[in-house]
Structures are given as structure tokens and as C-alpha cells.
Design a protein around this motif. Sequence first.
Motif, mmCIF file in Angstrom:
data_model
loop_
_atom_site.group_PDB
_atom_site.id
_atom_site.type_symbol
_atom_site.label_atom_id
_atom_site.label_comp_id
_atom_site.label_asym_id
_atom_site.label_seq_id
_atom_site.Cartn_x
_atom_site.Cartn_y
_atom_site.Cartn_z
ATOM 1 N N ILE A 217 0.851 -1.192 0.000
ATOM 2 C CA ILE A 217 0.000 0.000 0.000
ATOM 3 C C ILE A 217 0.883 1.237 0.000
ATOM 4 O O ILE A 217 0.603 2.228 -0.684
ATOM 5 N N GLY A 218 2.007 1.161 0.739
ATOM 6 C CA GLY A 218 2.951 2.274 0.722
ATOM 7 C C GLY A 218 3.461 2.545 -0.677
ATOM 8 O O GLY A 218 3.492 3.683 -1.140
ATOM 9 N N ALA A 219 3.845 1.459 -1.372
ATOM 10 C CA ALA A 219 4.369 1.617 -2.733
ATOM 11 C C ALA A 219 3.305 2.225 -3.641
ATOM 12 O O ALA A 219 3.574 3.158 -4.415
ATOM 13 N N LEU A 220 2.071 1.711 -3.504
ATOM 14 C CA LEU A 220 0.975 2.218 -4.326
ATOM 15 C C LEU A 220 0.759 3.702 -4.040
ATOM 16 O O LEU A 220 0.630 4.533 -4.953
ATOM 17 N N ALA A 221 0.765 4.049 -2.737
ATOM 18 C CA ALA A 221 0.559 5.443 -2.361
ATOM 19 C C ALA A 221 1.669 6.303 -2.961
ATOM 20 O O ALA A 221 1.418 7.398 -3.474
ATOM 21 N N LEU A 222 2.888 5.775 -2.923
ATOM 22 C CA LEU A 222 4.025 6.529 -3.465
ATOM 23 C C LEU A 222 3.817 6.786 -4.951
ATOM 24 O O LEU A 222 4.005 7.906 -5.444
ATOM 25 N N VAL A 223 3.410 5.739 -5.676
ATOM 26 C CA VAL A 223 3.205 5.893 -7.116
ATOM 27 C C VAL A 223 2.097 6.903 -7.383
ATOM 28 O O VAL A 223 2.237 7.806 -8.215
ATOM 29 N N ILE A 224 0.987 6.742 -6.628
ATOM 30 C CA ILE A 224 -0.126 7.665 -6.843
ATOM 31 C C ILE A 224 0.301 9.088 -6.498
ATOM 32 O O ILE A 224 0.010 10.043 -7.228
ATOM 33 N N PHE A 225 1.043 9.218 -5.395
ATOM 34 C CA PHE A 225 1.504 10.547 -5.027
ATOM 35 C C PHE A 225 2.379 11.125 -6.121
ATOM 36 O O PHE A 225 2.225 12.285 -6.526
ATOM 37 N N ALA A 226 3.315 10.315 -6.634
ATOM 38 C CA ALA A 226 4.226 10.808 -7.672
ATOM 39 C C ALA A 226 3.427 11.254 -8.893
ATOM 40 O O ALA A 226 3.658 12.339 -9.441
ATOM 41 N N LEU A 227 2.451 10.432 -9.302
ATOM 42 C CA LEU A 227 1.652 10.784 -10.476
ATOM 43 C C LEU A 227 0.869 12.067 -10.221
ATOM 44 O O LEU A 227 0.856 12.983 -11.040
ATOM 45 N N TRP A 228 0.240 12.128 -9.021
ATOM 46 C CA TRP A 228 -0.529 13.309 -8.684
ATOM 47 C C TRP A 228 0.372 14.536 -8.675
ATOM 48 O O TRP A 228 0.056 15.571 -9.239
ATOM 49 N N PHE A 229 1.536 14.363 -8.062
ATOM 50 C CA PHE A 229 2.443 15.494 -7.955
ATOM 51 C C PHE A 229 2.877 15.970 -9.337
ATOM 52 O O PHE A 229 2.814 17.165 -9.651
ATOM 53 N N LEU A 230 3.285 15.009 -10.165
ATOM 54 C CA LEU A 230 3.755 15.385 -11.498
ATOM 55 C C LEU A 230 2.638 16.051 -12.288
ATOM 56 O O LEU A 230 2.862 17.050 -12.976
ATOM 57 N N SER A 231 1.414 15.498 -12.184
ATOM 58 C CA SER A 231 0.350 16.084 -12.995
ATOM 59 C C SER A 231 -0.022 17.466 -12.478
ATOM 60 O O SER A 231 -0.327 18.362 -13.266
#
Lengths: 252, 603, 510
Positions: C32-46
Motif C-alpha cells: 500500500i505504501g508503494a501504491l501510495a508513493l506511485v499515486i503521489f508521484a503521479l498526482w504530484f507530477l500532474s
Amino acid sequence: MSSENKQETRPDMIACENVDKWFGDFQALKGVTATIAEQEVVVVLGPSGSGKSTWIRCINRLEAHQRGTIVVDGVELTNDLRNIEKIRSEVGMVFQQFNLFPHLTVLDNVTLAPKWVRKMPKADAEIKAKELLEMVGIPEQASKFPGQLSGGQQQRVAIARALAMEPKIMLFDEPTSALDPEMIKEVLDVMKDLALGGMTMMVVTHEMGFAREVADRIIFMESGEIVEVGTPEHFFTDPTEDRTKLFLSQIL
Amino acid sequence: MNEIELSNPAKLPETPKRSIGEWVKSNLFSNIPNTVLTIVFGFLALYSIKGLLGFILSGERRWAAVATNMRLLMAQGYPANQFIRVWFTLGCLMVLTGISLAIWRSNGVLKIKRIGTWVLNLGLGAAIFASLAPVSANARGGWLIATAVLLLLGYFLKIGSDKSMLPDDVPTVWFSFGCLAVLVLSLWTVPYGHYAFTDGELIAESGRTVAMSTKLPFTVMLLLLIGAFMLAEVARGLVHIPKAKIVLSSLWLLSPFVLNWIVLRDPDFDYGRVFSTDIPIGLLFIGFGFLVLYPLTNPSIGEKGRLVAIALLMFAAFNWIAAFFGLYPMLQKVRISFLLLALAALLAPNFAADNRTRLRFISFWAGFIIVLHWLITAINSPSTLDLQGPTYLGGFSLTLFVAVLTLLLSFPLGVLLALGRTSSMPIARVLCTVYIESVRGVPLITILFFFSNILPLFLPAGMEIAELAAIVTGYTLFSAAYLAENVRGGLQSVMRGQYEAADAIGLTTSQRTGFIVIPQALRVSIPPLVGQAIGVFKETSLVAIVGAFDILRIAAYVVPAQTEFLGVKREGLLLISVIYFAVAFSMSKYSQKLEERVGLGER
Amino acid sequence: MSITAEESTSNYHHQKPPFYRDAIVVKWLFQIGALALVIFALWFLSSQARDNLTARNISTGFDFLSVDPGINLSEGIDTRPSTGGRALWVGMVNTIRLATAGIFFATLLGLIVGLARLSNNWLVKKVGAIFVETLRNIPLLVQILLYGAILANLGDLEFDSGWDNWVIWSNKGVSIPRVFIADGFYQWAVFMILGAIAARYAYNQRSKLHDETGQDTFPWLWSSGVLGVFALIGWFIHPIFSWVGSIFGAISDGISKIPEEILQIALSIAAIAIAGRWIQNFLQSRRTPGGAARLNDDDKFRIIFAGVGAAISILVIFVVWPGLTSWMINSSSDLFSVLENKFGNGRTGGPFGVDRPEVIKPGKFEKYGPSGLTMSIGFAAVFFGVVLYTAAFIAEIVRGGILAVPKGQIEAANSLGMKRSTALRTVILPQALRVMMPPLGNQYLNLTKNTSLAIAVGFSDLVQVGQTVGNQTGKNLSVFAIWMLFYLACSLTISVAVNFFNVRLKIVER
């Protein structure tokens, strides 16, 4: 071996209570309940597919059981990472297919775990490994790779590798089934020495001679259940259960 | 086409018992359809060779465009007065190669008979050339003489070793050195022609040998190679071989970064800053690392260590998030170091052991930090070399640079992705699979466009990325997905029993992966990985489309735009085809050899 | 030993470990941490991208698809597209055209070269080897540019450059006869569908006859004959199907009358049903004969995720993208109304037509007339590039596949007294094809992706058009999304096709 008085005085090393395990729809273990005392040698017999291997693999949690309790040396096997770590370093296991690491030399195979799990200095680990290789009778093969050894030699290295962790219990999962007939004896001899040295052992095997000679107790399993438990004498000469009799008549 | 024959001497048709006539009959004219095929394909082959030679040697071809621009093709507009750096770099590589050849004791030998076959084939090639090429009568005579010499030499070599007038074989290394020596010698003697732009004026003298600035350095390179090899052969008995191998391997790994820095270094490098900032920070981190890692590698620390590591990791992550919002500034280097320290702390329990191992782990960390800090400093100091052209690196050197860097960077990433895709954790598996499959589903060119056009849009304000860095990043992420698939094949070939045995002796998951699974998986994946490396090398040519001045862009767009050689395109493209072919073909032959070796492996 | 007396005597029954030591919890927390990290990265980049785009005054989105991009394309079904979407569509058609032609010819050439490499004839073998080794070791892009340069140096276009107006070549390209879909095609297509059904029936009948009597009944011959008869008759009398258009019209009307809400609700129910079904099956698979399902923590997490997945889909349907359903309704309704217009209206001509190429001279210079199928230099360069390059790889696959059939198989077939051709058809080819199919599919995929190199020679494929449109409108990001979708769709299509053949081959094997 005189096992009767041993059993009474020694504490339990392995205690299984009502252990159930399913693979999908198939129930591999059905309420297995048994205890094994310290320094006891137990041989598990039974037709193939009877759950012997599954049971023995549950004891160091290569497989997870689903119901019941397994307690090894006072530590219950659960999802607790610390318990799993502890059990793994206290229970040695020998596999049917040896499972030596083909990319490491014999010496590295034996010293790997002491170095990285027991945190033993390299020099000490190597001295210890050489002693063990001496014990199993192949000190001169230390620098070879597993692929260069015969099956019997490989299995003896595997035993040395398990012993290097100074385990309190040794599990043997059909250690001689993959060997050519002429090599079986050399492995069984090592196991006999080990038993005489007072190691707690649980052995799944089809070697009836070994069972008769070395075992303190014999556990007979069929279709995931323990059918009969007894001394070798009792088991081979005067079995009580019909299924045991049938099995013995097929195998002897 | 000689290369084909050269490489397959074992499959050559002759068996000693049959005469040439019988061989021809059974292999070319055994029955009527076969004869028809031979005639059709014979005409086809002759016609193509004649056409190709006619194309190459036609008077309309302007090979001067290639010869004049050789430096441009190889290193773009690197200033001539700084060229010594390039040669120094190449010299370092030569010395390293020489030493490595001696230390890794390449015991290979070549049968003289085989060399004879090659020389015979060369002679045959010369004969075809002499008969088909549209050259003057004099030149044809010269080629005929060459044919005769080569055929005689080949025959002599074959017969000589048969009758034991010659030794049976020669060491491969010395044979290669000999070939290189012949090539270098030809630079001094054969009139390849002297072409150059001097002060914007084209000099083309076809009767001369190549310029001194070309032949002298190449000679020095060869001497360095051979000298280093011989010295290392002598020194071989004096050093501890496994240690020497480790040292050499790490030198090879570092060399792309270091040598690149030598080539591109700013002549006015700011050493003051190094002493005032870089070295103190480095020392600080080494000290800090010791303080953190020493207790963490204590075997009795248990889960507390993990908690400390996670706290560190969160702190490092916080540093990055804060950086994105511009909250509190610090050197990027410090952030990276914190992150690495946290990762090392996570790894630490695996290295908990006696004091020696602990100290070794910490000194490894220290060494890593030193190298990394140095590299960051080196990369961060922009080159002020006055280079012509929009990028600071160009030509074939750019091609090699991009290819090597991409391979080095994508390798660890690919291994991680492969591990993720084969792991038992469903979310990690899905994430890795989605990544791998979507990257593999789109063409490389779109990804390069994405990274060169669109990536800047995603970066926080004020953060910039050099175009070449963007390209290498994109290419790395692309090739990592393919690499992951190759490694995955290897991972799947590791038996279940290996995992169980590792678990049974008490290894942790990361120890199991690092000590047991990855070494075995990589061994199996070597041949496909070499194939992948060839692919990466070939596809490096795509950077030309997104504007990098690699060898292809120079040959296809820069040279044809020069006023002297307006529209001269085919010559350059043909030349770089040959260059690409030579590199890719030798790599693929090497991988075939590797495959055979792996196939015959210990198991 | 590390274990202490105190620990070994502790009470072990039913102790729950703290969460950070529980293997399952740690595993899922990590994920879940990894998923959150990916989602955060995508959200941040977008979010960064959004800020940057606003700062640069560029709007995101796909509105450029309906705006005139103001570009000219070098070739395609429309060289002056009126909207961005139309331009990209032209690019897609060009890519597909190039890819299908490439796949066909690369397979043909690869097959020939691969067989040549297995020939007994030394010369043929060598020529094959040189072909393969040369072409696959030179980067495709270099080859494409080289072929482009060579083609650009062909002679000028003249009235008699070529073979009698069947093929014409020059530095303006190569022109061949064009086969085009004419007026009556869709009506004729209805005939062909009926013909296919009839052919299938004939095949089954003849096969049955063969099974019963054991005689040669030539089912393939029969079914293709039936299909041919239908095609021939349909060619002349297809106008009798002109009424089919009104059926499509009715379907179109019917679809457009479906209320949006009903579709939304139906889709939500479907999402819930799928998740529920999955959970039900999952529980079923975990059920033990001993009674109800016993779930470990791992399983519980899985079930939760299935539920969350369904919830997210419903969220998408109702909140995130409320236009989805109306888009689905409109587009499927449009599809049928387009089909409706292909019928009727007195369509009486043949389904196909052929036009020979021609050279015209409208002004000062000669050029190809519109009648032939003209390959521009760009198309030809990419076409030769991908065909030759891929053929080299396919040749190796063919060779490997045939060599992979054990020698014993051939000997066994011979010993059964089979004819050489029968043995090849029934024993060797099925086995070789099975080995060849997966890597062959990979090569087709590579070829499709490699057509994107057309941008180097200025051929208007999807990537080139997208790049131009993106630079004109600043919508590079949206264009990239379209590229990704298109190529992923191509990959999917090809792998589905390859899988289909693979399954068929496995049946053949049985």
C-alpha cells in the motif's frame, strides 16, 4: 536404542495440535496431533501423497498451516516474522533434491548461513564448515561446485549445510529418494551418526531398514491423518490398524 | 561478406576426403532444381556485388565528404587544441584493456589452419573485387597481385601447419595484436589520402597518407595496449589475482563516468568550492554514516534497527517533498545522500555480523558516498569548452556514451522491475507489469519525444534538465522494461527448491534474493542480455530524431548541409552502416559464444 | 543459541504478534505504501504539469481534436485535414497501411530467406546468411535513411519510366495500380457473410461425409467453391440487399433513444456484479470440505481490493467522467448511422474497382495522377526498411522453428510411409509453427512500432502527424496519450490474433 525412559524425561521439542492444511479444496493435513521430544528420532512413514512431506514442511513454515498450533522449541509458528526467523535458524532441513546452491562452492554453501544469519566471523565459519565436511566424510571436496559431485556427496553436503546452523532439530524430507542405490548407504550412515549423537530428528523416508534400526518412534500417516504411532518393534511386528497392515504388506 | 565466412570456418564446406569438384557437384549441382537455384542465385549474387561495387567506386561518389568529416563523425566539434584529452581517455582505456587481457588470462588459441582459411577467403574476396569492380586496368592488376599473394599465403599457412613446418596454433591475443599492428602500419604506408578543412578551405590530396594527427595517436594507442599487456603479464605473478580482478572490474565500471568527465571537464574548474563545500559535506556524511550504521549493524539490535531505518527514510522522503514545494533549500547532493543513508540503514540488518564485516559494510558505504559526491560535483560543473554545435558531446562518441550509460543505468532498474513482476505481492506485481507492458507497447521514439518535449512540463518550477539527460533518462526507462523481461526469464528458471533451501537455512528475503536468486538468474540471462545490449546500441541512432548530434545525425543532416558537400548523403550513411554493422556483428558473435558456454555450464 | 530460557518457557497460545512483525500485515503495508508513493508521484507530477501549462498559457485536454490545425500532410486519405482529430486519423490510417503491408511482405520474404538458409545448396544458404546477418546488424533508422537517400536519387518522372503504366518509378515515388472499394461493396459484403455461413455448412457436411465413408471429400475445396459462387453471384445482384441500410438506421435510432441514466445504472450494476461474482468465486475457491471458507489476512485484503475496485468504477461512471455514457451512446449510434448510409441510393456498380497509375503534367512538371496507388519516397523508404529488417529476424525465427522439430519426427513420418509433402504438412509444419508463433507475433509488434521511424523521412504516420499537431497546438501531452492508446491497441490486437492462432495450432496438434 532404549527410548522408553528417554521420552518420559525429555521436554517436547515439537508439539503439533490439530493441525489442518488445505491446498484449495484438497485437505492435506487432517487434525494432525503429535509431539516429538528432545533427542528423539521419529520416522514418518506412509504412502505417497499421505501428507508426510507437507507436515514436515509446515514445521519450519515452508508451508503455512491454516488451523491448529505448531510449537517448535517453545515458539509458536504464526505470521510473526521474529518467530519465523528464530525457527528457521533452529530447525535444519534436508531436501529430497538436495537443493544445493549451484553457483557457490561446497564451502560457500556451508558457510553462507552461519556468516549471514548466525553472524559468525568468516574464519570461524570456515573452520566449522571444514569440521562438518570432515564429519560427513568429504573434506577434500570443499572447493568444488555442487555440479561436480555425485548425488550422495551432494546430499551429505546438504546435511553439513543444515548442521552448520547448529540446529536443535533436523528435518529430513525423503533424503535418499533421489539417489542411486549405491549412494543411499553413505547418506544413511551420516544420519545414523547424527542420531547417535543425540540430535532431535524427524525423518520422512521409505528406508524401512533405517526406520527399524534408528527410530525411537514411528508415525504412520495416510491421507493426511496420523493412523498409528509406535515403537519400531511394535510397528513392524504387531501393528494394530488395518491400514498399517495393508501398507506393510505392500512394502515389505 | 567476408565476415560471414571468417566467422564460420567450422561450417565451411570442405571435407578433406572430397575433391573440390565433388564438393561443387554435391553442394551446387546435385540435381536439376538445385542447379537452377545455383544459377539463379549465382546471377543474383554476382549482380548485387557488381552493383554494390559500382555504387561505391563510381566517379559520382564523393567519399571526400566522409574522409574530410571523419573527426566530425567521431567526436563532433571537439576543439583540436584540447583533443589530447580524448586521446588520453582512449589511452587509459587501452591500458585498462591490456591489463585486463593479461589478468583474465585469455588462453584462447587460434589454429594456424583456421587463419589460413581466413586468408584464403580474403584472397577470394580480392579476386571477386578484382574481376567485378569498375576500376582502371592498373588498379585491377594491383588487385590481382594482392589476390595471388593472399591465396599463396593462405595455402602456405594451411600446408605449413599440415607438414608441421609451422606451429599448430597462435594465441588469439597476439593474433589480434598482429592484425591491429598491420592496420596501424598501413596508416603510415598506404596513401589513404589527406583530407581536412583548414580555415574553412577544403584540402583533398588523395596521394598522401593520412594526417600526422591521426596516425601518430593511433600508433601510440597500439603501443600502450601491447605495452600494458606485456607489463601485466610480467606482473601477474606478483599480485593477488582475485583482488586484481575486483579492482579492474570496478575501474571498468567507473571509467565511463570518470573518462567522460576528463573529456568534458571545464578548463577553469572551481577547486576552491571543492575544498570549502564538497569535501566537508562528504566527510560529514561519512562520519554520520558511521554513527548510524555501526549501531544498526549490531546483531542484537533487532526490530529497533528497522524502525530507525524507516524513520530515516521518512526524513529523507520529507526532504524531497519539501524540496518540491521549495520549503527549505539544501544542496541536492545532501538530499540524495540522506536517501542513500536511509536505504543503507534498511539494508544494515543483513550485514549485521562480526566487527570486521560491519566495518567493511560501513567502508563500502563511505567509498560509495565519496565516488557519488565526486560524480555529482563533476557533473554539476558545466563544461565551458568552446564546442561548435548545440550539445557538448557528439558523433560516434555520443552514440557510445548514450548506449553505455543507458545500459549501466537500466540494468539495476530492470532487475528491480523483474523482481517486482515475479514477486508474490499482488500490487507490486501489477504495478511492475503495467509499467513493463505499457512501455513495451509503445515505440521508443514516442518515449524520446515525451522526455525531450514533455518532461520539462512535469518538473517543478526552477528545476531544469539538460536535453541529453532527458534523452538518456527516457531511453533508460524504456530499455529497463525490456531488460526486465530478459531477467524475468532468468528468474523463472531458478528452481523453487532454491528458494526453499534459502528459507530453510534462515536467510532473509533480501539475502535470499541477493545471494541465491539473482546470481543464478543473471547467469541464465546473459545471452539475452547481450542481445538486448546490441539492440540498445543499434537503437541509440534514434536520438538523432530528437535532435542529439550523434553519428547518424551528422552523416544524414550535418554533412549534406555543408556547402562543399551539398546533398552528399549516401556516402556517409553507407559508412556508418559499416561502423554499426562491425560493432553489432562482433557483439552478436560474442553472444553466440557465450550462449554455447552457458549451455555447456557446470550444471 | 540466541534463545533465552525466559522466552522458551513463555506461554505461546494464541499470541498475536505486533503489527510490524506480522508477515502478512507488513507485506500489505509495504505494497500500500508503494501504491501510495506511485499515486503521489503521479498526482504530484500532474499537478506540476497543470501549473506549468497554465503558466505558459497552454490548456490541456482534447479540444484541439476538433480545431483546424492548419497543417498539410505529405500523403494520406486527406492531405489538408480540417480538424486535429482528422489529421491524427489520417496518420493512423497511414501507420496501419504501412504496418499491414509491411507484415505481409516481411513474412513472405522472411519465409523465403529462412527456407533458403536451410537449403542443401551451398550458394543459396550463403546468400541467405549474408542477407540476415547484414540487415539485422544495421540499425533500422540508418537503413531507412539510406533507402530514402537512394530512392531520392532515382531518375526524374517521365511519361515512360516504368512498365507500361502498370508500375511507374522515379524520384517522386513508385506508383502501382489501385484497387478500391466501390459503391456496391457493403451490399456485396452482406452476400459474403451469407456465403461464409454457407461455406461453413458445406465444410461441415463434407467433413461428416469423409468421416462416414473415409473417402476424400475435399471439404476445403468445397467451402471455398461455395464462397466463390456467392461472391460471383453477389457481384451482379447485390442491389437486392439495398434495404439492409434501413435496419441499421433503425438500430441507430433505437440506441440513441436509450436514456443516459439507464446505461449508467446498468454499468454500475455490472461493476458490482463482476466484483461480487469475483468475490463469490474467490470464496468458493477458498472453501474447504470442512465447512465455510477460512480466510487468511492475505485473502481479506484481496476481497477488500475487489470491493474498492467496483466502487472506483462506479465513481468514474457517475462523478469523474459523467459524459462517458452519453459518449458511448452517441458513438455507437453514429456507427450504425454511418453504416446505414452505405446502402441503398441506387448503388448498382461492382464492389471493387481497379485504376492504373498515370503520369500527368498539370503545369510545368510531371507528377503522378490520382488514379494509381502511389508510394511516396517516404513510404517506400520506411516500407523497404521495415520489410527487409523484419524479414531478417523472421528468417531466423523460421529457421529456428523448423530446426526445433526433432529429427525423429521426420524419420517417424517417413517410416509410416507418408509422402514428403504430407509429412511436411501434417507433422513438421504444425510443430514448427507452434515454436514460431510467439516470436513471430513479437516481430509483428516490433514492425508496427518501428513504422514510427517514418518521421525521419517525413512520411505522415501517426507519430509524425502527432508531433506536428502537438508542436502547432502545444498539446504534446494529449498527443502522447493518443499515441500510447493507439500503439497499445495495436499490440493488443496483434497478441490476440497470435493467441488465436496458437490455440488453433494446439487443436491441430491434438
